[in-house]
Design a protein around this motif. Structure first.
Motif, PDB file in Angstrom:
ATOM      1  N   SER A   1       0.821  -1.204   0.000  1.00  0.00           N
ATOM      2  CA  SER A   1       0.000   0.000   0.000  1.00  0.00           C
ATOM      3  C   SER A   1       0.859   1.260   0.000  1.00  0.00           C
ATOM      4  CB  SER A   1      -0.931  -0.001   1.219  1.00  0.00           C
ATOM      5  OG  SER A   1      -1.888  -1.027   1.119  1.00  0.00           O
ATOM      6  N   LEU A   2       1.950   1.229   0.752  1.00  0.00           N
ATOM      7  CA  LEU A   2       2.875   2.360   0.756  1.00  0.00           C
ATOM      8  C   LEU A   2       3.517   2.524  -0.615  1.00  0.00           C
ATOM      9  CD1 LEU A   2       4.523   1.749   4.229  1.00  0.00           C
ATOM     10  CD2 LEU A   2       3.371   3.871   3.566  1.00  0.00           C
ATOM     11  N   MET A   3       3.969   1.421  -1.190  1.00  0.00           N
ATOM     12  CA  MET A   3       4.644   1.472  -2.488  1.00  0.00           C
ATOM     13  C   MET A   3       3.720   2.010  -3.574  1.00  0.00           C
ATOM     14  SD  MET A   3       6.582  -1.640  -4.505  1.00  0.00           S
ATOM     15  CE  MET A   3       7.408  -2.174  -3.002  1.00  0.00           C
TER      16      MET A   3
ATOM     17  N   ILE B   1      16.638  -1.968  -3.490  1.00  0.00           N
ATOM     18  CA  ILE B   1      15.969  -1.028  -4.394  1.00  0.00           C
ATOM     19  C   ILE B   1      14.468  -1.006  -4.133  1.00  0.00           C
ATOM     20  CG2 ILE B   1      15.372  -0.627  -6.829  1.00  0.00           C
ATOM     21  CD1 ILE B   1      18.228  -1.712  -7.480  1.00  0.00           C
ATOM     22  N   GLU B   2      13.891  -2.176  -3.974  1.00  0.00           N
ATOM     23  CA  GLU B   2      12.458  -2.278  -3.717  1.00  0.00           C
ATOM     24  C   GLU B   2      12.086  -1.556  -2.428  1.00  0.00           C
ATOM     25  OE1 GLU B   2       9.283  -5.828  -4.419  1.00  0.00           O
ATOM     26  OE2 GLU B   2      10.858  -6.226  -2.957  1.00  0.00           O
ATOM     27  N   THR B   3      12.920  -1.676  -1.401  1.00  0.00           N
ATOM     28  CA  THR B   3      12.665  -0.998  -0.137  1.00  0.00           C
ATOM     29  C   THR B   3      12.646   0.516  -0.312  1.00  0.00           C
ATOM     30  OG1 THR B   3      13.615  -2.796   1.183  1.00  0.00           O
ATOM     31  CG2 THR B   3      13.528  -0.633   2.215  1.00  0.00           C
ATOM     32  N   LEU B   4      13.524   1.032  -1.151  1.00  0.00           N
ATOM     33  CA  LEU B   4      13.530   2.468  -1.413  1.00  0.00           C
ATOM     34  C   LEU B   4      12.221   2.916  -2.070  1.00  0.00           C
ATOM     35  CD1 LEU B   4      17.174   2.843  -2.785  1.00  0.00           C
ATOM     36  CD2 LEU B   4      16.334   3.643  -0.569  1.00  0.00           C
ATOM     37  N   TRP B   5      11.669   2.069  -2.922  1.00  0.00           N
ATOM     38  CA  TRP B   5      10.411   2.419  -3.589  1.00  0.00           C
ATOM     39  C   TRP B   5       9.228   2.406  -2.624  1.00  0.00           C
ATOM     40  CZ3 TRP B   5       8.877   3.689  -8.691  1.00  0.00           C
ATOM     41  CH2 TRP B   5       9.939   3.902  -9.558  1.00  0.00           C
ATOM     42  N   VAL B   6       9.335   1.693  -1.514  1.00  0.00           N
ATOM     43  CA  VAL B   6       8.289   1.750  -0.487  1.00  0.00           C
ATOM     44  C   VAL B   6       8.208   3.173   0.069  1.00  0.00           C
ATOM     45  CG1 VAL B   6       7.527   0.868   1.756  1.00  0.00           C
ATOM     46  CG2 VAL B   6       8.571  -0.690   0.098  1.00  0.00           C
ATOM     47  N   SER B   7       9.364   3.796   0.240  1.00  0.00           N
ATOM     48  CA  SER B   7       9.394   5.179   0.718  1.00  0.00           C
ATOM     49  C   SER B   7       9.027   6.174  -0.382  1.00  0.00           C
ATOM     50  CB  SER B   7      10.785   5.513   1.265  1.00  0.00           C
ATOM     51  OG  SER B   7      11.045   4.795   2.458  1.00  0.00           O
ATOM     52  N   MET B   8       9.224   5.795  -1.645  1.00  0.00           N
ATOM     53  CA  MET B   8       8.894   6.691  -2.757  1.00  0.00           C
ATOM     54  C   MET B   8       7.393   6.751  -3.026  1.00  0.00           C
ATOM     55  SD  MET B   8      11.517   8.284  -3.931  1.00  0.00           S
ATOM     56  CE  MET B   8      10.595   8.994  -5.303  1.00  0.00           C
ATOM     57  N   GLY B   9       6.660   5.691  -2.699  1.00  0.00           N
ATOM     58  CA  GLY B   9       5.229   5.626  -3.007  1.00  0.00           C
ATOM     59  C   GLY B   9       4.438   6.822  -2.490  1.00  0.00           C
ATOM     60  N   PRO B  10       4.531   7.140  -1.195  1.00  0.00           N
ATOM     61  CA  PRO B  10       3.792   8.312  -0.685  1.00  0.00           C
ATOM     62  C   PRO B  10       4.232   9.613  -1.338  1.00  0.00           C
ATOM     63  CG  PRO B  10       4.437   6.866   1.116  1.00  0.00           C
ATOM     64  CD  PRO B  10       5.154   6.366  -0.105  1.00  0.00           C
ATOM     65  N   ILE B  11       5.501   9.737  -1.672  1.00  0.00           N
ATOM     66  CA  ILE B  11       5.989  10.943  -2.351  1.00  0.00           C
ATOM     67  C   ILE B  11       5.346  11.068  -3.725  1.00  0.00           C
ATOM     68  CG2 ILE B  11       8.037  12.047  -3.349  1.00  0.00           C
ATOM     69  CD1 ILE B  11       9.654  10.828  -1.032  1.00  0.00           C
ATOM     70  N   HIS B  12       5.280   9.956  -4.455  1.00  0.00           N
ATOM     71  CA  HIS B  12       4.636   9.988  -5.765  1.00  0.00           C
ATOM     72  C   HIS B  12       3.152  10.352  -5.642  1.00  0.00           C
ATOM     73  CE1 HIS B  12       7.889   7.222  -7.660  1.00  0.00           C
ATOM     74  NE2 HIS B  12       8.152   8.488  -7.892  1.00  0.00           N
TER      75      HIS B  12
ATOM     76  N   GLY C   1       1.428   4.177  -3.186  1.00  0.00           N
ATOM     77  CA  GLY C   1       1.021   5.549  -2.922  1.00  0.00           C
ATOM     78  C   GLY C   1      -0.369   5.686  -2.345  1.00  0.00           C
ATOM     79  N   ARG C   2      -0.832   4.678  -1.610  1.00  0.00           N
ATOM     80  CA  ARG C   2      -2.168   4.738  -1.020  1.00  0.00           C
ATOM     81  C   ARG C   2      -2.197   5.554   0.268  1.00  0.00           C
ATOM     82  NH1 ARG C   2      -5.693   1.164  -3.430  1.00  0.00           N
ATOM     83  NH2 ARG C   2      -4.726  -0.270  -4.912  1.00  0.00           N
ATOM     84  N   PHE C   3      -1.031   5.875   0.788  1.00  0.00           N
ATOM     85  CA  PHE C   3      -0.920   6.762   1.935  1.00  0.00           C
ATOM     86  C   PHE C   3      -0.072   7.960   1.542  1.00  0.00           C
ATOM     87  CE2 PHE C   3      -1.198   2.436   3.891  1.00  0.00           C
ATOM     88  CZ  PHE C   3      -2.438   2.588   4.484  1.00  0.00           C
ATOM     89  N   ARG C   4      -0.330   9.094   2.174  1.00  0.00           N
ATOM     90  CA  ARG C   4       0.358  10.329   1.814  1.00  0.00           C
ATOM     91  C   ARG C   4       1.373  10.723   2.882  1.00  0.00           C
ATOM     92  NH1 ARG C   4      -2.338  13.218  -2.114  1.00  0.00           N
ATOM     93  NH2 ARG C   4      -1.829  15.252  -1.262  1.00  0.00           N
ATOM     94  N   PRO C   5       2.384  11.471   2.514  1.00  0.00           N
ATOM     95  CA  PRO C   5       3.362  11.939   3.495  1.00  0.00           C
ATOM     96  C   PRO C   5       2.683  12.681   4.645  1.00  0.00           C
ATOM     97  CG  PRO C   5       4.163  12.363   1.293  1.00  0.00           C
ATOM     98  CD  PRO C   5       2.746  11.904   1.145  1.00  0.00           C
TER      99      PRO C   5
ATOM    100  N   ALA D   1      -1.967   4.763 -13.806  1.00  0.00           N
ATOM    101  CA  ALA D   1      -1.395   3.792 -14.736  1.00  0.00           C
ATOM    102  C   ALA D   1       0.046   4.141 -15.071  1.00  0.00           C
ATOM    103  CB  ALA D   1      -2.233   3.727 -16.012  1.00  0.00           C
ATOM    104  N   ALA D   2       0.349   5.443 -15.190  1.00  0.00           N
ATOM    105  CA  ALA D   2       1.710   5.868 -15.510  1.00  0.00           C
ATOM    106  C   ALA D   2       2.666   5.532 -14.372  1.00  0.00           C
ATOM    107  CB  ALA D   2       1.745   7.365 -15.798  1.00  0.00           C
ATOM    108  N   ILE D   3       2.231   5.785 -13.135  1.00  0.00           N
ATOM    109  CA  ILE D   3       3.071   5.482 -11.971  1.00  0.00           C
ATOM    110  C   ILE D   3       3.338   3.983 -11.888  1.00  0.00           C
ATOM    111  CG2 ILE D   3       3.130   5.475  -9.449  1.00  0.00           C
ATOM    112  CD1 ILE D   3       1.521   8.110  -9.570  1.00  0.00           C
ATOM    113  N   THR D   4       2.286   3.181 -12.114  1.00  0.00           N
ATOM    114  CA  THR D   4       2.434   1.724 -12.039  1.00  0.00           C
ATOM    115  C   THR D   4       3.387   1.216 -13.113  1.00  0.00           C
ATOM    116  OG1 THR D   4       0.207   1.437 -11.114  1.00  0.00           O
ATOM    117  CG2 THR D   4       1.214  -0.477 -12.174  1.00  0.00           C
ATOM    118  N   ALA D   5       3.203   1.681 -14.346  1.00  0.00           N
ATOM    119  CA  ALA D   5       4.060   1.224 -15.440  1.00  0.00           C
ATOM    120  C   ALA D   5       5.508   1.671 -15.228  1.00  0.00           C
ATOM    121  CB  ALA D   5       3.528   1.750 -16.771  1.00  0.00           C
TER     122      ALA D   5
END
Length: 233
Positions: A34-36, A166-177, A38-42, A141-145
């Motif tokens: 869910s974090l990855m 790398i995947e762990t970093l994207w968990v932190s990027m999800g809310p930013i996106h 972007g279902r939650f916001r900063p 769709a753009a974010i997912t792709a």
């Protein structure tokens, strides 16, 4: 019925209700995904009891999952009852992007000599989906792709520990996106650097692959930094 319980029936619930099993692991995987995505916001506060009700779990496995994500710096522990998604700041974004540039660049360089033609073809189709989503301003769709492209390119390095980081970093990027793309029109990049990555893969040119993927990350970083500064985040 509590507010959190009422959310279970909604398709927009940020986390998925779980089946019984290894609940601690399942809670961790669900929250991480869910974090990855972007279902939650900063800055968002996540009450553990509410999360437990959403997922149909008890408080203990949810707390264990949250603490695991805290240890990965994807969440922050502010109280015994809730965790918080880290705020969007220039400092945090700069650190994340600096590490991503180094690790994803390395992964792309290694992948160039190992990637299969089948994977290159898959990545080309994913990038076409990314470009199409950009053209019609379909941000989700753009974010997912975009994520699928980066993951596919980095996973082709064959180094599981590197890809896990790398995947762990994207968990932190999800809310930013989520806040970045939700707060401004989608900028049309056209996947130019993705195409350069694919060309480098086809040529088995590790240096070109690394440089192209790093340029892609830097381009995104520059736009997000501009957004943060304009909005005083």
């Amino acid at each position: 019925m509590s507010k959190a319980a009422s959310m279970i029936a909604l398709s927009t619930s940020p986390v998925t209700r779980l089946e019984q099993g290894s609940l601690s692991v399942r809670c961790y995987v669900a929250l991480r995904q869910s974090l990855m995505e972007g279902r939650f916001r900063p800055g968002e506060r996540l009450v553990m009891q509410d999360l437990a009700e959403m997922m149909g779990a008890s408080a203990t496995p949810v707390r264990e999952a949250c603490l695991r994500l805290v240890s990965e710096q994807a969440l922050e522990l502010r109280s015994g009852r809730f965790v918080t998604v880290p705020d969007l700041t220039v400092t945090r974004l700069t650190e994340l992007m600096t590490i991503r540039i180094a690790l994803e660049g390395l992964a792309a360089e290694l992948a160039a000599s190992r990637i299969s033609q089948e994977r290159i073809d898959e990545l080309r189709k994913i990038n076409e989906q990314y470009v199409s989503a950009e053209k019609v301003k379909n941000t989700e769709a753009a974010i997912t792709a975009n994520r699928q492209f980066h993951f596919g390119a980095c996973e082709a390095s064959g180094l599981r520990m590197l890809f896990a980081q790398i995947e762990t970093l994207w968990v932190s990027m999800g809310p930013i996106h989520s806040i970045y793309y939700g707060g401004m029109p989608l900028i049309h990049f056209g996947g130019e650097e993705h195409i350069n990555v694919l060309r480098a893969f086809a040529d088995r040119d590790g240096t070109a692959a690394r440089e192209a993927l790093q340029r892609d990350i830097k381009l995104g970083a520059e736009n997000i930094l501009s957004f943060i500064r304009r909005n005083g985040a």
